[in-house]
Design a protein around this motif. Structure first.
Motif, PDB file in Angstrom:
ATOM      1  N   TYR A  57      48.513  18.980  54.306  1.00  0.00           N
ATOM      2  CA  TYR A  57      49.406  17.987  54.608  1.00  0.00           C
ATOM      3  C   TYR A  57      50.116  18.196  55.743  1.00  0.00           C
ATOM      4  CZ  TYR A  57      51.708  13.408  54.843  1.00  0.00           C
ATOM      5  OH  TYR A  57      52.125  12.195  54.868  1.00  0.00           O
ATOM      6  N   TYR A  58      49.985  17.774  57.091  1.00  0.00           N
ATOM      7  CA  TYR A  58      50.639  18.164  58.291  1.00  0.00           C
ATOM      8  C   TYR A  58      51.805  17.041  58.151  1.00  0.00           C
ATOM      9  CZ  TYR A  58      52.164  17.400  63.180  1.00  0.00           C
ATOM     10  OH  TYR A  58      52.897  17.127  64.174  1.00  0.00           O
ATOM     11  N   ASP A  59      53.088  17.621  58.215  1.00  0.00           N
ATOM     12  CA  ASP A  59      54.457  16.973  58.073  1.00  0.00           C
ATOM     13  C   ASP A  59      55.397  17.322  59.058  1.00  0.00           C
ATOM     14  OD1 ASP A  59      56.303  15.736  56.286  1.00  0.00           O
ATOM     15  OD2 ASP A  59      57.387  17.559  56.555  1.00  0.00           O
ATOM     16  N   ASP A  60      55.269  18.278  60.044  1.00  0.00           N
ATOM     17  CA  ASP A  60      56.120  18.391  61.192  1.00  0.00           C
ATOM     18  C   ASP A  60      55.656  19.647  62.037  1.00  0.00           C
ATOM     19  OD1 ASP A  60      58.532  18.123  62.331  1.00  0.00           O
ATOM     20  OD2 ASP A  60      59.747  18.875  60.921  1.00  0.00           O
ATOM     21  N   THR A  61      56.341  19.602  63.112  1.00  0.00           N
ATOM     22  CA  THR A  61      56.159  20.564  64.291  1.00  0.00           C
ATOM     23  C   THR A  61      57.250  21.358  64.377  1.00  0.00           C
ATOM     24  OG1 THR A  61      54.521  18.872  65.292  1.00  0.00           O
ATOM     25  CG2 THR A  61      55.012  20.849  66.633  1.00  0.00           C
ATOM     26  N   ASP A  62      57.181  22.827  64.482  1.00  0.00           N
ATOM     27  CA  ASP A  62      58.164  23.612  64.732  1.00  0.00           C
ATOM     28  C   ASP A  62      58.540  23.604  66.121  1.00  0.00           C
ATOM     29  OD1 ASP A  62      56.659  25.425  65.789  1.00  0.00           O
ATOM     30  OD2 ASP A  62      56.778  27.148  64.449  1.00  0.00           O
ATOM     31  N   MET A  63      59.671  24.517  66.531  1.00  0.00           N
ATOM     32  CA  MET A  63      60.075  24.359  67.815  1.00  0.00           C
ATOM     33  C   MET A  63      58.987  25.253  68.725  1.00  0.00           C
ATOM     34  SD  MET A  63      63.023  23.271  67.671  1.00  0.00           S
ATOM     35  CE  MET A  63      64.121  23.809  69.135  1.00  0.00           C
ATOM     36  N   LYS A  70      54.049  24.631  66.670  1.00  0.00           N
ATOM     37  CA  LYS A  70      53.044  24.882  65.864  1.00  0.00           C
ATOM     38  C   LYS A  70      53.204  23.774  64.597  1.00  0.00           C
ATOM     39  CE  LYS A  70      52.018  29.536  66.371  1.00  0.00           C
ATOM     40  NZ  LYS A  70      51.218  30.719  65.822  1.00  0.00           N
ATOM     41  N   LEU A  71      52.200  23.569  64.192  1.00  0.00           N
ATOM     42  CA  LEU A  71      52.041  22.465  63.062  1.00  0.00           C
ATOM     43  C   LEU A  71      52.499  23.021  61.592  1.00  0.00           C
ATOM     44  CD1 LEU A  71      48.524  20.825  63.856  1.00  0.00           C
ATOM     45  CD2 LEU A  71      50.725  20.191  64.594  1.00  0.00           C
ATOM     46  N   ILE A  72      53.220  22.293  61.030  1.00  0.00           N
ATOM     47  CA  ILE A  72      53.852  22.848  59.797  1.00  0.00           C
ATOM     48  C   ILE A  72      52.880  21.946  58.811  1.00  0.00           C
ATOM     49  CG2 ILE A  72      55.783  23.011  57.857  1.00  0.00           C
ATOM     50  CD1 ILE A  72      57.511  23.148  60.335  1.00  0.00           C
ATOM     51  N   ILE A  73      51.997  22.854  57.978  1.00  0.00           N
ATOM     52  CA  ILE A  73      50.895  22.357  57.056  1.00  0.00           C
ATOM     53  C   ILE A  73      51.521  22.897  55.509  1.00  0.00           C
ATOM     54  CG2 ILE A  73      48.534  22.231  56.543  1.00  0.00           C
ATOM     55  CD1 ILE A  73      49.196  21.378  59.389  1.00  0.00           C
ATOM     56  N   TYR A  74      51.468  21.793  54.672  1.00  0.00           N
ATOM     57  CA  TYR A  74      51.767  21.855  53.167  1.00  0.00           C
ATOM     58  C   TYR A  74      50.494  21.856  52.370  1.00  0.00           C
ATOM     59  CZ  TYR A  74      56.693  21.393  54.104  1.00  0.00           C
ATOM     60  OH  TYR A  74      58.155  21.639  54.748  1.00  0.00           O
ATOM     61  N   PRO A  75      50.291  22.676  51.521  1.00  0.00           N
ATOM     62  CA  PRO A  75      49.049  22.504  50.576  1.00  0.00           C
ATOM     63  C   PRO A  75      48.928  21.139  49.853  1.00  0.00           C
ATOM     64  CG  PRO A  75      50.612  24.119  49.472  1.00  0.00           C
ATOM     65  CD  PRO A  75      51.119  23.600  50.912  1.00  0.00           C
ATOM     66  N   ASN A  76      49.800  20.398  49.730  1.00  0.00           N
ATOM     67  CA  ASN A  76      49.931  19.337  49.186  1.00  0.00           C
ATOM     68  C   ASN A  76      50.953  18.365  49.844  1.00  0.00           C
ATOM     69  OD1 ASN A  76      49.797  16.867  47.310  1.00  0.00           O
ATOM     70  ND2 ASN A  76      49.334  18.242  45.613  1.00  0.00           N
ATOM     71  N   VAL A  77      51.208  16.964  49.638  1.00  0.00           N
ATOM     72  CA  VAL A  77      52.463  16.306  50.151  1.00  0.00           C
ATOM     73  C   VAL A  77      53.692  17.009  50.007  1.00  0.00           C
ATOM     74  CG1 VAL A  77      51.050  14.182  50.104  1.00  0.00           C
ATOM     75  CG2 VAL A  77      52.522  14.708  48.063  1.00  0.00           C
ATOM     76  N   PRO A  78      54.520  17.243  50.856  1.00  0.00           N
ATOM     77  CA  PRO A  78      55.691  17.794  51.049  1.00  0.00           C
ATOM     78  C   PRO A  78      56.805  17.892  49.756  1.00  0.00           C
ATOM     79  CG  PRO A  78      55.363  16.745  53.311  1.00  0.00           C
ATOM     80  CD  PRO A  78      54.260  16.317  52.373  1.00  0.00           C
ATOM     81  N   ILE A  79      56.636  16.803  49.376  1.00  0.00           N
ATOM     82  CA  ILE A  79      57.721  16.511  48.126  1.00  0.00           C
ATOM     83  C   ILE A  79      57.348  17.439  46.826  1.00  0.00           C
ATOM     84  CG2 ILE A  79      56.403  14.587  47.067  1.00  0.00           C
ATOM     85  CD1 ILE A  79      59.103  13.283  46.598  1.00  0.00           C
ATOM     86  N   TYR A  80      55.886  17.717  46.787  1.00  0.00           N
ATOM     87  CA  TYR A  80      55.385  18.667  45.753  1.00  0.00           C
ATOM     88  C   TYR A  80      55.759  20.203  46.032  1.00  0.00           C
ATOM     89  CZ  TYR A  80      53.353  14.308  44.024  1.00  0.00           C
ATOM     90  OH  TYR A  80      53.121  13.134  43.807  1.00  0.00           O
ATOM     91  N   LYS A 105      51.858  27.834  59.119  1.00  0.00           N
ATOM     92  CA  LYS A 105      51.996  27.347  60.492  1.00  0.00           C
ATOM     93  C   LYS A 105      50.951  27.639  61.236  1.00  0.00           C
ATOM     94  CE  LYS A 105      57.193  27.636  60.975  1.00  0.00           C
ATOM     95  NZ  LYS A 105      58.225  28.288  61.587  1.00  0.00           N
ATOM     96  N   VAL A 106      50.164  26.728  61.916  1.00  0.00           N
ATOM     97  CA  VAL A 106      49.289  26.699  62.862  1.00  0.00           C
ATOM     98  C   VAL A 106      49.268  26.154  64.082  1.00  0.00           C
ATOM     99  CG1 VAL A 106      47.801  27.219  60.581  1.00  0.00           C
ATOM    100  CG2 VAL A 106      48.136  24.803  61.515  1.00  0.00           C
ATOM    101  N   SER A 107      48.415  26.604  65.107  1.00  0.00           N
ATOM    102  CA  SER A 107      48.646  25.888  66.386  1.00  0.00           C
ATOM    103  C   SER A 107      47.723  24.573  66.202  1.00  0.00           C
ATOM    104  CB  SER A 107      47.869  26.915  67.315  1.00  0.00           C
ATOM    105  OG  SER A 107      46.498  27.258  67.104  1.00  0.00           O
ATOM    106  N   GLN A 108      48.009  23.926  67.178  1.00  0.00           N
ATOM    107  CA  GLN A 108      47.406  22.606  67.491  1.00  0.00           C
ATOM    108  C   GLN A 108      45.995  22.822  67.522  1.00  0.00           C
ATOM    109  OE1 GLN A 108      48.108  19.179  68.117  1.00  0.00           O
ATOM    110  NE2 GLN A 108      50.228  19.084  67.877  1.00  0.00           N
ATOM    111  N   SER A 109      45.544  23.867  68.365  1.00  0.00           N
ATOM    112  CA  SER A 109      44.105  23.968  68.478  1.00  0.00           C
ATOM    113  C   SER A 109      43.214  24.698  67.059  1.00  0.00           C
ATOM    114  CB  SER A 109      43.731  25.026  69.597  1.00  0.00           C
ATOM    115  OG  SER A 109      44.341  26.441  69.284  1.00  0.00           O
ATOM    116  N   ALA A 110      43.858  25.023  66.110  1.00  0.00           N
ATOM    117  CA  ALA A 110      43.339  25.580  64.920  1.00  0.00           C
ATOM    118  C   ALA A 110      43.270  24.452  63.960  1.00  0.00           C
ATOM    119  CB  ALA A 110      44.236  26.646  64.273  1.00  0.00           C
ATOM    120  N   ALA A 111      43.674  23.204  64.306  1.00  0.00           N
ATOM    121  CA  ALA A 111      43.526  22.310  63.027  1.00  0.00           C
ATOM    122  C   ALA A 111      42.992  20.741  63.674  1.00  0.00           C
ATOM    123  CB  ALA A 111      44.936  21.872  62.610  1.00  0.00           C
ATOM    124  N   THR A 112      42.594  20.196  62.573  1.00  0.00           N
ATOM    125  CA  THR A 112      41.730  18.887  63.077  1.00  0.00           C
ATOM    126  C   THR A 112      42.407  17.957  61.745  1.00  0.00           C
ATOM    127  OG1 THR A 112      39.798  17.568  63.494  1.00  0.00           O
ATOM    128  CG2 THR A 112      39.707  19.279  61.788  1.00  0.00           C
TER     129      THR A 112
END
Length: 151
Positions: A23-29, A32-42, A48-55
């Motif tokens: 789950y993409y929740d935020d972008t760092d400084m 890079k995308l901050i991706i949680y393995p489930n919704v962030p509340i859990y 952290k992955v680059s924009q080009s590494a994700a879809t």
């Protein structure tokens, strides 16, 4: 390159986390995308992955494959105990996330074409192949077929 603009499910296409779904929740400084393995509340851990590494395009078959891969990793861990607890927890979070997404797609597709007269397809499967069978059924229903899958 796809520009990820909406928060939500993401497939990581390359790099050290290739194949993971989260789950993409935020972008760092650094952008890079901050991706949680489930919704962030859990979850507290993330990748952290680059924009080009994700879809944000996640084919149904990828969900079924990822579930199978996670189950294999967890099974190996049970017998060999080689995964650190943090990694095992992240895999379990991702497994729930992928399973929920696959089930939601399957149910949406079933309801979408429930009352329409379409070409009927029956899918026979082993219980071991249920996740893959659901993926096929979902894609067929999205394509306009009436599908019977005995869960």
């Amino acid at each position: 390159m796809e520009k990820i603009t909406n928060y939500g499910p993401i497939l990581i296409r390359k790099g050290p986390y290739k194949g993971k779904i989260g789950y993409y929740d935020d972008t760092d400084m650094d952008g890079k995308l901050i991706i949680y393995p489930n919704v962030p509340i859990y979850c507290s851990d993330y990748y952290k992955v680059s924009q080009s590494a994700a879809t944000s395009v996640i084919p149904t078959a990828c969900l079924a494959e990822r579930l199978s891969d996670i189950d294999h990793e967890l099974y190996k861990n049970c017998s060999l105990e080689y995964l650190p607890a943090e990694e095992e927890i992240m895999l379990l979070h991702e497994r729930v996330f992928c399973s929920d997404m696959l089930t939601a797609r399957h149910l949406r597709s079933m309801q979408k074409f429930q009352d329409q007269n379409k070409t009927e397809v029956f899918i026979s499967h082993s219980s071991v192949d249920l996740a893959f069978s659901r993926a096929i059924a979902t894609d067929l229903m999205d394509a306009g077929f009436s599908v019977f899958l005995d869960d």
